[in-house]
Design an enzyme around this catalytic site. Structure first.
Site, PDB file in Angstrom:
ATOM      1  CE1 TYR A  93      -2.783  -3.504   1.407  1.00  0.00           C
ATOM      2  CE2 TYR A  93      -4.175  -1.612   1.366  1.00  0.00           C
ATOM      3  CZ  TYR A  93      -3.623  -2.974   1.194  1.00  0.00           C
ATOM      4  OH  TYR A  93      -4.214  -4.061   1.220  1.00  0.00           O
ATOM      5  CE  LYS A 153       1.173 -17.425   1.112  1.00  0.00           C
ATOM      6  NZ  LYS A 153       0.686 -19.107   1.671  1.00  0.00           N
ATOM      7  CG  ASP A 175      -2.141 -20.181   3.394  1.00  0.00           C
ATOM      8  OD1 ASP A 175      -0.822 -19.580   4.081  1.00  0.00           O
ATOM      9  OD2 ASP A 175      -1.783 -21.237   2.824  1.00  0.00           O
ATOM     10  CG  ASP A 179      -7.827  -4.657   3.056  1.00  0.00           C
ATOM     11  OD1 ASP A 179      -8.580  -4.120   3.663  1.00  0.00           O
ATOM     12  OD2 ASP A 179      -7.129  -3.490   1.786  1.00  0.00           O
TER      13      ASP A 179
END
Ligand code: NAP
Length: 480
Positions: A129, A176, A209, A233
């Protein structure tokens, strides 16, 4: 002089003025010690030709008060215009996005009765972002994922502080890091470094995930989750969906010098001005504001009155009311005020003041003990096959300071050997390793670009460095 706490109020667009009006009246009725400074932002400001959507007088007001309650702002759909929301987050460095996710009485969802009660803490200014995007070739786009050590440490310390302030016991850092070992891995490494300082909080790490999966399978297991920007987000919206959706989801955006409170939903233009808007999410955001300024009493009066109203399922707005019983925004407001002083079956949590981590305002720099220049990744646009490109680069760089080590295409090695199925586009990352230690890097890189640039189009040069003996770069898939 007034001893009231000044707060900038931006009603915003669409249903914003309605939910702001309700909220101001309810806070006043609860005796909240607030003096509002009304300010503009959003659609009307864009129409005045201010490209950021936020006029200087609004920025001045927030800089003065350090506090803002913000209605939804419409993001103009068009090329090149900025989002007023992003402007505010960046301008005031509101690095911590806090999204409480609590099952609400009377709001039936497939997860009702599970006791969901967690907070998602999202880093709010870094990551993808940061908006650093390029077209590298006419058909290949790049977005840089910027994760910094201080940015990670600051949000993690805020998450630990919030866990304590809310009397919670565990903090899960979700990343991640298994794939993005350098960027997402940085947040994980900082988490592991600082968590021993918070011995009263149980730390854990899970892959994002799996976190999404766990949020649906067993959401009640979570207390506080902290994430980088994009992961946060996505999972914060997912989590909001577990307890009734965006219409009832509040949030805050915290920084060292300002805090901004807002509902998660948008301006809902279709129902604007029709007395149909549900102000719950906005009101709960104002409750967060009250706790932030230490007005725990007014916060609890309003929160409990909302809970009682939802629980009794009487005089609710159409989006959450039992079929055929919906009332207007104004009647819902009156019902909440009528329920002041009553306790719902769901007690409010006991909060202590949240103390943000102290962060010096100087340019952050970490000088490693050793730094070694080991090579260069040169990004090249080419329509050649990997083999032909490799051959050409070998010839062009013969007797230079570098040796062509590998060529990758979309992260997979395609030269000197390639997986048979790798699909190749006109965007190659050509890895040149330093042949001899001690070369002057500026001279060597300039020479490399001059040699290659005469024949091939290049668009990006990335230095390969080793910091304190560790590679500061990732290998491509298939690279040994
Ligand atoms: P939205 O405004 O959240 O509205 C989507 C739908 O959700 C509405 O049409 C309405 O459904 C329902 N809804 C949302 N809030 C509600 C409320 N308080 N009470 C009752 N119903 C509510 O999302 P959007 O349509 O995608 O976005 C509209 C504009 O808002 C866009 O310009 C967007 O950029 C902006 N936006 C701003 C923010 C922000 O300022 N933080 C956040 C998101 C979007 P029904 O029509 O079915 O009743």
């Amino acid at each position: 002089m007034s001893d009231k706490v000044k707060v900038t109020a931006m009603a915003g667009d669409g249903i914003g003025p309605e939910v702001m009006g309700v909220t101001k009246r309810i806070l006043a009725a609860a005796g909240a010690n607030i003096e509002w400074e009304d300010a503009e932002a959003g659609a009307r400001v864009f129409k005045r030709g201010i490209a950021t959507g936020v006029p200087p007088e609004t920025l001045d007001s927030i800089a003065r008060t350090g506090l803002a309650l913000k209605g939804p702002l419409e993001t103009p759909v068009g090329y090149g215009e900025k989002s007023a929301n992003v402007t505010l987050r960046k301008y005031f460095e509101l690095y911590g996005n806090i999204r409480p996710v609590r099952e609400l009485p009377g709001i039936k969802t497939p997860f009702s009765g599970r006791g969901i009660d967690m907070v998602i803490v999202r880093e709010n200014v870094e990551d993808l972002y940061a908006g650093i995007e390029y077209m590298q070739t006419a058909g290949v786009a790049e977005c840089l994922k910027i994760i910094t050590e201080p940015g990670s440490e600051r949000i993690l310390r805020l998450a630990f502080a919030l866990t304590r302030a809310e009397g919670r016991k565990s903090l899960a850092c979700s990343t991640k890091a298994n794939i993005m070992k350098i960027t997402e891995g940085l947040m994980k490494r900082v988490f592991e470094r600082i968590s021993p300082e918070y011995s009263d909080i149980t730390p854990s790490h899970l892959i994002i995930d799996n976190c999404a999966h766990q949020l649906v399978i067993a959401p009640e297991q979570f207390d506080v989750i902290v994430c980088t920007n994009m992961n946060g987000d996505i999972i914060s919206d997912l989590a909001a969906g577990l307890v009734g959706g965006l219409g009832v989801a509040p949030s805050s955006n915290l920084g060292d010098h300002a805090a901004m409170f807002e509902a998660v939903h948008g301006s809902a233009p279709q129902i604007a001005g029709k007395n149909l808007a549900n102000p719950t999410a906005f009101l709960l955001s104002a409750v967060m504001l009250l706790r932030h300024i230490g007005d725990f009493k007014a916060a609890e009066i309003i929160e409990q009155a909302i809970y009682v109203t939802l629980e009794e399922r009487k005089n609710l707005t159409g989006d959450i009311a039992p079929k055929g019983t919906g009332v207007g925004t104004d009647a819902y407001e009156h019902q909440i005020i009528a329920n002041f002083g009553r306790d719902s079956s769901m007690a409010s949590r006991q909060y202590a003041p949240l103390k943000l981590p102290e962060w010096p305002r100087v340019t952050w720099h970490h000088e490693p003990k050793t730094r070694e220049f080991v090579g260069v990744d040169l990004f090249i646009e080419s329509a050649l096959s990997p083999g032909a490109l490799g051959e050409s680069l070998l010839q062009l760089t013969a007797n230079s300071a570098f040796r062509l080590g590998s060529i990758a295409n979309r992260g997979a090695q395609v030269w000197p050997v390639s997986a048979a199925e790798t699909y190749v586009v006109d965007h190659f990352v050509c890895r040149f390793m330093v042949e001899k230690a001690g070369v002057d890097e500026n001279t060597a890189i300039t020479d490399l670009i001059t040699r290659v640039g005469g024949t091939h189009r290049w668009m990006h040069v990335e230095k390969l460095q080793r910091f304190d003996g560790k590679d500061g770069f990732a290998k491509s898939a298939g690279e040994s």
